[in-house]
Design a protein around this motif. Structure first.
Motif, PDB file in Angstrom:
ATOM      1  N   ALA A 174      60.609  18.878  94.738  1.00  0.00           N
ATOM      2  CA  ALA A 174      60.161  18.142  93.550  1.00  0.00           C
ATOM      3  C   ALA A 174      58.893  18.765  92.967  1.00  0.00           C
ATOM      4  CB  ALA A 174      59.932  16.673  93.888  1.00  0.00           C
ATOM      5  N   MET A 175      58.230  19.632  93.747  1.00  0.00           N
ATOM      6  CA  MET A 175      57.047  20.327  93.215  1.00  0.00           C
ATOM      7  C   MET A 175      57.417  21.184  92.016  1.00  0.00           C
ATOM      8  SD  MET A 175      54.896  21.550  96.547  1.00  0.00           S
ATOM      9  CE  MET A 175      56.124  22.764  96.982  1.00  0.00           C
ATOM     10  N   TYR A 176      58.604  21.783  92.051  1.00  0.00           N
ATOM     11  CA  TYR A 176      59.034  22.610  90.935  1.00  0.00           C
ATOM     12  C   TYR A 176      59.268  21.761  89.688  1.00  0.00           C
ATOM     13  CZ  TYR A 176      59.641  26.049  94.595  1.00  0.00           C
ATOM     14  OH  TYR A 176      59.421  26.885  95.647  1.00  0.00           O
ATOM     15  N   VAL A 177      59.832  20.590  89.883  1.00  0.00           N
ATOM     16  CA  VAL A 177      60.049  19.671  88.762  1.00  0.00           C
ATOM     17  C   VAL A 177      58.697  19.190  88.228  1.00  0.00           C
ATOM     18  CG1 VAL A 177      61.078  17.476  88.058  1.00  0.00           C
ATOM     19  CG2 VAL A 177      62.276  18.949  89.677  1.00  0.00           C
ATOM     20  N   SER A 178      57.771  18.888  89.134  1.00  0.00           N
ATOM     21  CA  SER A 178      56.443  18.446  88.739  1.00  0.00           C
ATOM     22  C   SER A 178      55.722  19.526  87.932  1.00  0.00           C
ATOM     23  CB  SER A 178      55.628  18.080  89.979  1.00  0.00           C
ATOM     24  OG  SER A 178      54.350  17.642  89.620  1.00  0.00           O
ATOM     25  N   TYR A 179      55.857  20.761  88.368  1.00  0.00           N
ATOM     26  CA  TYR A 179      55.256  21.875  87.639  1.00  0.00           C
ATOM     27  C   TYR A 179      55.831  21.960  86.220  1.00  0.00           C
ATOM     28  CZ  TYR A 179      53.921  26.614  86.355  1.00  0.00           C
ATOM     29  OH  TYR A 179      53.421  27.701  85.697  1.00  0.00           O
ATOM     30  N   ALA A 180      57.154  21.839  86.108  1.00  0.00           N
ATOM     31  CA  ALA A 180      57.800  21.893  84.790  1.00  0.00           C
ATOM     32  C   ALA A 180      57.337  20.741  83.901  1.00  0.00           C
ATOM     33  CB  ALA A 180      59.319  21.867  84.949  1.00  0.00           C
ATOM     34  N   LEU A 181      57.193  19.549  84.484  1.00  0.00           N
ATOM     35  CA  LEU A 181      56.708  18.408  83.701  1.00  0.00           C
ATOM     36  C   LEU A 181      55.263  18.622  83.257  1.00  0.00           C
ATOM     37  CD1 LEU A 181      58.189  15.440  85.774  1.00  0.00           C
ATOM     38  CD2 LEU A 181      58.959  16.257  83.542  1.00  0.00           C
ATOM     39  N   GLY A 182      54.450  19.208  84.126  1.00  0.00           N
ATOM     40  CA  GLY A 182      53.061  19.503  83.774  1.00  0.00           C
ATOM     41  C   GLY A 182      52.966  20.521  82.650  1.00  0.00           C
ATOM     42  N   VAL A 183      53.795  21.550  82.703  1.00  0.00           N
ATOM     43  CA  VAL A 183      53.815  22.559  81.636  1.00  0.00           C
ATOM     44  C   VAL A 183      54.284  21.922  80.327  1.00  0.00           C
ATOM     45  CG1 VAL A 183      54.955  24.669  80.837  1.00  0.00           C
ATOM     46  CG2 VAL A 183      54.066  24.531  83.167  1.00  0.00           C
ATOM     47  N   ALA A 184      55.299  21.083  80.395  1.00  0.00           N
ATOM     48  CA  ALA A 184      55.789  20.398  79.190  1.00  0.00           C
ATOM     49  C   ALA A 184      54.707  19.501  78.596  1.00  0.00           C
ATOM     50  CB  ALA A 184      57.038  19.585  79.524  1.00  0.00           C
ATOM     51  N   LEU A 185      53.972  18.800  79.452  1.00  0.00           N
ATOM     52  CA  LEU A 185      52.874  17.950  78.975  1.00  0.00           C
ATOM     53  C   LEU A 185      51.803  18.802  78.300  1.00  0.00           C
ATOM     54  CD1 LEU A 185      51.433  15.170  78.877  1.00  0.00           C
ATOM     55  CD2 LEU A 185      50.406  15.779  81.072  1.00  0.00           C
ATOM     56  N   PHE A 186      51.434  19.916  78.937  1.00  0.00           N
ATOM     57  CA  PHE A 186      50.429  20.811  78.370  1.00  0.00           C
ATOM     58  C   PHE A 186      50.850  21.312  76.998  1.00  0.00           C
ATOM     59  CE2 PHE A 186      49.125  25.161  77.509  1.00  0.00           C
ATOM     60  CZ  PHE A 186      47.747  25.020  77.485  1.00  0.00           C
ATOM     61  N   VAL A 187      52.070  21.803  76.899  1.00  0.00           N
ATOM     62  CA  VAL A 187      52.552  22.364  75.628  1.00  0.00           C
ATOM     63  C   VAL A 187      52.618  21.280  74.553  1.00  0.00           C
ATOM     64  CG1 VAL A 187      54.564  23.406  74.484  1.00  0.00           C
ATOM     65  CG2 VAL A 187      53.771  24.290  76.681  1.00  0.00           C
ATOM     66  N   ALA A 188      53.126  20.096  74.919  1.00  0.00           N
ATOM     67  CA  ALA A 188      53.226  19.005  73.937  1.00  0.00           C
ATOM     68  C   ALA A 188      51.842  18.585  73.441  1.00  0.00           C
ATOM     69  CB  ALA A 188      53.959  17.818  74.554  1.00  0.00           C
ATOM     70  N   CYS A 189      50.886  18.481  74.359  1.00  0.00           N
ATOM     71  CA  CYS A 189      49.521  18.104  73.964  1.00  0.00           C
ATOM     72  C   CYS A 189      48.885  19.181  73.097  1.00  0.00           C
ATOM     73  CB  CYS A 189      48.656  17.857  75.191  1.00  0.00           C
ATOM     74  SG  CYS A 189      49.055  16.373  76.073  1.00  0.00           S
ATOM     75  N   TRP A 190      49.017  20.419  73.518  1.00  0.00           N
ATOM     76  CA  TRP A 190      48.391  21.523  72.783  1.00  0.00           C
ATOM     77  C   TRP A 190      48.953  21.631  71.364  1.00  0.00           C
ATOM     78  CZ3 TRP A 190      50.068  26.411  71.045  1.00  0.00           C
ATOM     79  CH2 TRP A 190      49.027  27.265  70.659  1.00  0.00           C
ATOM     80  N   VAL A 191      50.274  21.544  71.243  1.00  0.00           N
ATOM     81  CA  VAL A 191      50.894  21.615  69.921  1.00  0.00           C
ATOM     82  C   VAL A 191      50.474  20.418  69.070  1.00  0.00           C
ATOM     83  CG1 VAL A 191      53.113  21.470  68.703  1.00  0.00           C
ATOM     84  CG2 VAL A 191      52.846  23.049  70.616  1.00  0.00           C
ATOM     85  N   SER A 192      50.463  19.222  69.659  1.00  0.00           N
ATOM     86  CA  SER A 192      50.077  18.019  68.907  1.00  0.00           C
ATOM     87  C   SER A 192      48.636  18.094  68.433  1.00  0.00           C
ATOM     88  CB  SER A 192      50.258  16.773  69.776  1.00  0.00           C
ATOM     89  OG  SER A 192      51.594  16.616  70.119  1.00  0.00           O
ATOM     90  N   ILE A 193      47.746  18.522  69.302  1.00  0.00           N
ATOM     91  CA  ILE A 193      46.335  18.629  68.908  1.00  0.00           C
ATOM     92  C   ILE A 193      46.180  19.633  67.775  1.00  0.00           C
ATOM     93  CG2 ILE A 193      44.054  19.416  69.669  1.00  0.00           C
ATOM     94  CD1 ILE A 193      44.763  18.239  72.449  1.00  0.00           C
ATOM     95  N   ASN A 194      46.804  20.794  67.909  1.00  0.00           N
ATOM     96  CA  ASN A 194      46.668  21.815  66.863  1.00  0.00           C
ATOM     97  C   ASN A 194      47.364  21.430  65.566  1.00  0.00           C
ATOM     98  OD1 ASN A 194      45.032  23.876  68.044  1.00  0.00           O
ATOM     99  ND2 ASN A 194      46.703  24.199  69.475  1.00  0.00           N
ATOM    100  N   LEU A 195      48.391  20.596  65.660  1.00  0.00           N
ATOM    101  CA  LEU A 195      49.106  20.168  64.463  1.00  0.00           C
ATOM    102  C   LEU A 195      48.350  19.065  63.722  1.00  0.00           C
ATOM    103  CD1 LEU A 195      51.792  20.626  62.946  1.00  0.00           C
ATOM    104  CD2 LEU A 195      52.755  18.783  64.308  1.00  0.00           C
ATOM    105  N   PHE A 196      47.876  18.053  64.477  1.00  0.00           N
ATOM    106  CA  PHE A 196      47.230  16.902  63.844  1.00  0.00           C
ATOM    107  C   PHE A 196      45.717  17.051  63.687  1.00  0.00           C
ATOM    108  CE2 PHE A 196      51.094  14.986  65.766  1.00  0.00           C
ATOM    109  CZ  PHE A 196      51.728  14.664  64.583  1.00  0.00           C
ATOM    110  N   PHE A 197      45.103  17.875  64.509  1.00  0.00           N
ATOM    111  CA  PHE A 197      43.657  18.101  64.438  1.00  0.00           C
ATOM    112  C   PHE A 197      43.380  19.605  64.445  1.00  0.00           C
ATOM    113  CE2 PHE A 197      44.412  14.170  66.849  1.00  0.00           C
ATOM    114  CZ  PHE A 197      43.797  13.257  66.013  1.00  0.00           C
ATOM    115  N   PRO A 198      43.664  20.275  63.342  1.00  0.00           N
ATOM    116  CA  PRO A 198      43.556  21.741  63.321  1.00  0.00           C
ATOM    117  C   PRO A 198      42.129  22.256  63.533  1.00  0.00           C
ATOM    118  CG  PRO A 198      44.060  20.896  61.124  1.00  0.00           C
ATOM    119  CD  PRO A 198      44.112  19.740  62.063  1.00  0.00           C
ATOM    120  N   ASN A 199      41.112  21.425  63.319  1.00  0.00           N
ATOM    121  CA  ASN A 199      39.730  21.870  63.486  1.00  0.00           C
ATOM    122  C   ASN A 199      39.170  21.574  64.875  1.00  0.00           C
ATOM    123  OD1 ASN A 199      39.665  22.798  60.831  1.00  0.00           O
ATOM    124  ND2 ASN A 199      39.059  20.785  60.054  1.00  0.00           N
ATOM    125  N   ALA A 200      39.987  21.066  65.778  1.00  0.00           N
ATOM    126  CA  ALA A 200      39.516  20.744  67.134  1.00  0.00           C
ATOM    127  C   ALA A 200      39.175  22.035  67.875  1.00  0.00           C
ATOM    128  CB  ALA A 200      40.582  19.976  67.896  1.00  0.00           C
TER     129      ALA A 200
END
Length: 135
Positions: free
Chosen positions: A60-86
């Motif tokens: 399940a560590m591999y699944v956890s890693y994939a979920l963590g990467v997905a969370l990172f990418v989703a957050c990073w894209v959302s921040i850059n999309l909605f708050f471009p000056n952050a």
């Protein structure tokens, strides 16, 4: 039906037994810090043994890693999309904070996803279990 009974998503999102989808998979809520991530030994409804072998949930560590990467990418894209000056430090703080807050849930989610990869739905599992108990 995408999330109806019998689908793996039903088991994952409701955190129920992968085989009968009625019994609870975890002993308590993912944010209960005393029993975080603890599963029942067997399903209370169909008797499925949740741990196939010692160390079964290490994968399940591999699944956890994939979920963590997905969370990172989703957050990073959302921040850059909605708050471009952050700035970078704000992005790091938001992503780190969300990772810490969501880690118990992601841990539980990774275990139930891992179990669903190895156990499949059986609509007659509860009846079979009850029959075996009466014999």
């Amino acid at each position: 039906m995408l999330i109806g009974k019998g689908s793996r998503l039903n088991s994952v999102f409701r955190m129920k037994c992968p085989r009968c989808q009625e019994g609870d998979f975890f002993i308590s809520h993912p944010y209960s810090m005393k029993k975080i991530g603890k599963t029942h030994k067997n399903c209370p409804s169909c008797g499925l043994k949740y741990e196939k072998e010692i160390g079964f949930y290490m994968g399940a560590m591999y699944v956890s890693y994939a979920l963590g990467v997905a969370l990172f990418v989703a957050c990073w894209v959302s921040i850059n999309l909605f708050f471009p000056n952050a700035n970078v430090f704000t992005q790091i703080a938001v992503i780190s904070g969300l990772s810490i807050l969501l880690s118990p849930y992601l841990y539980a989610l990774s275990k139930i996803i891992w179990a669903n990869l190895f156990f499949s739905y059986d609509p007659e599992a509860i009846d079979k279990f009850k029959r075996d108990q009466t014999v």
